[in-house]
Design a protein around this motif. Structure first.
Motif, mmCIF file in Angstrom:
data_model
loop_
_atom_site.group_PDB
_atom_site.id
_atom_site.type_symbol
_atom_site.label_atom_id
_atom_site.label_comp_id
_atom_site.label_asym_id
_atom_site.label_seq_id
_atom_site.Cartn_x
_atom_site.Cartn_y
_atom_site.Cartn_z
ATOM 1 N N LEU A 42 -5.940 4.064 -6.946
ATOM 2 C CA LEU A 42 -4.813 3.133 -7.011
ATOM 3 C C LEU A 42 -4.621 2.595 -8.424
ATOM 4 C CD1 LEU A 42 -2.644 1.335 -5.631
ATOM 5 C CD2 LEU A 42 -4.461 -0.339 -5.221
ATOM 6 N N SER A 51 0.449 2.865 -3.765
ATOM 7 C CA SER A 51 -0.139 2.263 -2.554
ATOM 8 C C SER A 51 0.321 2.993 -1.312
ATOM 9 C CB SER A 51 0.248 0.781 -2.457
ATOM 10 O OG SER A 51 -0.237 0.050 -3.551
ATOM 11 N N VAL A 108 -2.117 -5.818 -1.090
ATOM 12 C CA VAL A 108 -2.077 -4.389 -0.781
ATOM 13 C C VAL A 108 -3.125 -4.091 0.285
ATOM 14 C CG1 VAL A 108 -2.449 -2.050 -1.671
ATOM 15 C CG2 VAL A 108 -1.260 -3.752 -3.079
#
Length: 527
Positions: free
Chosen positions: A359, A475, A512
């Motif tokens: 990420l 994401s 997230v």
């Protein structure tokens, strides 16, 4: 109110920027898109592709391909209807409808508009507005304006090599009607995510890009026919089929030095009729004043950032080296269709160190050419990522900063900070107890004002928006959702990361993590 005090309150004391008697007039809301009347129209193909392919060769693209670019950047892609239940009783439920696009926007209000200067073989050369509501182009001004634009943008920009120049503007009333003065912060970020999406789509289609934040505002607004008290251009994005858009120092241009006022005299004023639906538009003097003081009259105001001082960390700072993972490959259009902003839908799951490493690395795995620095377009020279992590395998609970150069985390504080962050939400519509990763985009506390003046604030917000859009796409590709938030206590987060004394601050918060999709009605608006 002094502008300096306003920007401080906009970031650190948001409750003070709303009038005490502020009420939103929902019945008089403007349309989320701009409509022109009685102008030539060029329809664009509704048969948009389900995936984007890189174009081969160096010939200018067709009008069909430009239409695909515009739709994937800012077109209407989805109609949704959600249920809101008041007081926990189904009989108090009400429905909300909205038209969605691939980019996020505060309140789904989309305050930005998109214009293009096109030089194609199968369309009249000139300035167009992208009519989002009908997926078509509206011809605003016909003709070749290469010379005009070369004197309005940075010196040496090879405009003759560009088949398209996109203009990202902000219509102040489109979200001021709901957020009042707080809309100024949203407008820059919304412009940034739109720029970020433009860069992603252009790359997939094989177009080279460059983002211009510095230009002669009045001459650009005049060319597009924008009343600058209502709407103003925030960024200009040239597109080319050449491998890159590189500026070559032009001595003649430097010596010519024309002003925006002089340029405006070269083309006639446009008086086109537009429609926005609102019957009563409330004045927004602070936004108008900030827009005015941010404008450049001549190119003497253009500057470049030459270097960035590295952050000095305490010697006892714990460093966690992250594993290097394979490059993440994903289909952009599919990910854009799947992207979702959870709120109460987050579902706590155990993340992995490899997932977090991917990420962070992939979020920064891009560079973009721009007119504000002397680097190779590395965005981390001005904005960076920090995060509070919980229940991530191989990572102790705590607050960290990410160093993209070494691909490592630096721990600022130990512990579980979910309750701490939840208490800092001004509107607790997100359950942070269920979020493993709470990311923060961090930037200069003075918002680049020392370098660019008040224009620096919106430049910083736009760069933060570019990073946010990249983070959201990555994401989603990793099977998680992200929800950009501005309703958080920046002072509290700055203390958590110990960045108060370093001249930095948290610009935006993005929880997230995994989620359960809510019950809602969605309909795709594409073939």
């Amino acid at each position: 109110m002094e502008l300096e005090a306003f920007l401080h309150q906009l970031h650190f004391e948001t409750d003070k920027i709303f009038p005490p008697d502020w009420e939103v007039d929902w019945e008089d809301a403007p349309l989320p898109y701009k409509l022109y009347r009685d102008l030539p129209r060029i329809p664009l193909s509704a048969e948009v592709p389900l995936s984007l392919k890189k174009r081969e060769g160096d010939q200018n693209p067709s009008l069909v391909e430009v239409g695909h670019f515009l739709w994937n950047v800012y077109g209407l892609t989805q109609y949704s209807q959600s249920t809101l239940i008041n007081g926990g009783k189904e009989k108090n439920a009400r429905f909300t409808q909205s038209l969605r696009r691939f980019v996020p926007s505060g309140g789904a209000l989309y305050p930005n508009e998109l214009y293009v200067y096109l030089k194609l073989d199968n369309a009249p050369e000139g300035i167009y507005h992208y009519d989002v509501a009908h997926h078509r182009l509206i011809l605003l001004r016909k003709g070749n304006y290469d010379f005009y634009l070369s004197r309005s943008l940075e010196n040496g920009l090879p405009i003759s090599d560009c088949f398209c120049i996109a203009f990202v503007s902000t219509v102040f009333w489109k979200n001021f009607y709901k957020y009042n003065n707080f809309s100024y912060r949203l407008q820059g970020l919304d412009a940034g995510v739109l720029i970020g999406q433009s860069l992603e789509v252009a790359k997939r289609m094989g177009f080279s890009t460059r983002v211009c934040y510095q230009f002669l505002d009045r001459s650009i607004n005049h060319l597009l026919g924008l009343p600058e008290q209502e709407e103003s251009v925030y960024a200009v994005i040239p597109l080319s089929m050449k491998p890159s858009i590189t500026c070559v120092d032009n001595v003649q241009q430097r010596e010519e030095m024309v002003s925006a006022t002089e340029l405006c005299r070269e083309v006639p004023v446009l008086n086109h009729i537009t429609f926005n639906r609102s019957k009563r538009v409330i004045d927004y003097p602070l936004l108008r004043k900030l827009n005015e003081v941010s404008m450049f009259e001549t190119k003497k105001s253009f500057v470049k950032i030459k270097k960035n001082n590295c952050e000095k960390l305490p010697l006892d700072t714990e460093i966690v080296l992250l594993p290097f993972t394979d490059c993440l490959s994903f289909d952009l259009v599919s990910i854009c269709r799947e992207r979702y902003s959870p709120d109460i839908d987050f579902m706590l799951g155990k993340g992995s160190q490899a997932q977090l490493a991917t990420l962070l690395k992939e979020t920064f795995s891009f560079s973009y050419q721009n007119d504000i620095d002397a680097t190779q377009g590395q965005i981390e020279t001005r904005v960076s990522l920090y995060g509070s992590f919980y229940n991530v395998e191989g990572i102790h609970n705590g607050a960290y900063s990410y160093d993209n150069g070494t691909h490592a985390l630096r721990r600022m504080a130990k512990g579980d900070y979910r309750e701490f962050l939840q208490s800092g939400l001004t509107m607790p519509n997100v359950n942070l107890y269920q979020v493993p990763l709470c990311m923060h985009v961090v930037g200069d506390k003075e918002h680049l004002k020392e370098i660019f003046g008040y224009r620096g604030y919106r430049i910083q917000q736009m760069e933060a928006g570019i990073l946010v859009q990249r983070l959201l796409l990555v994401s989603c590709a990793l099977g998680m959702g992200g929800h950009p938030l501005l309703g958080f206590d920046a002072n509290q987060c700055d203390k958590l990361y110990r960045i108060n004394s370093k001249g930095k601050t948290s610009l935006i918060q993005i929880p997230v993590g995994p989620y359960r999709s809510r019950a809602w009605l969605r309909g795709s608006l594409f073939s």
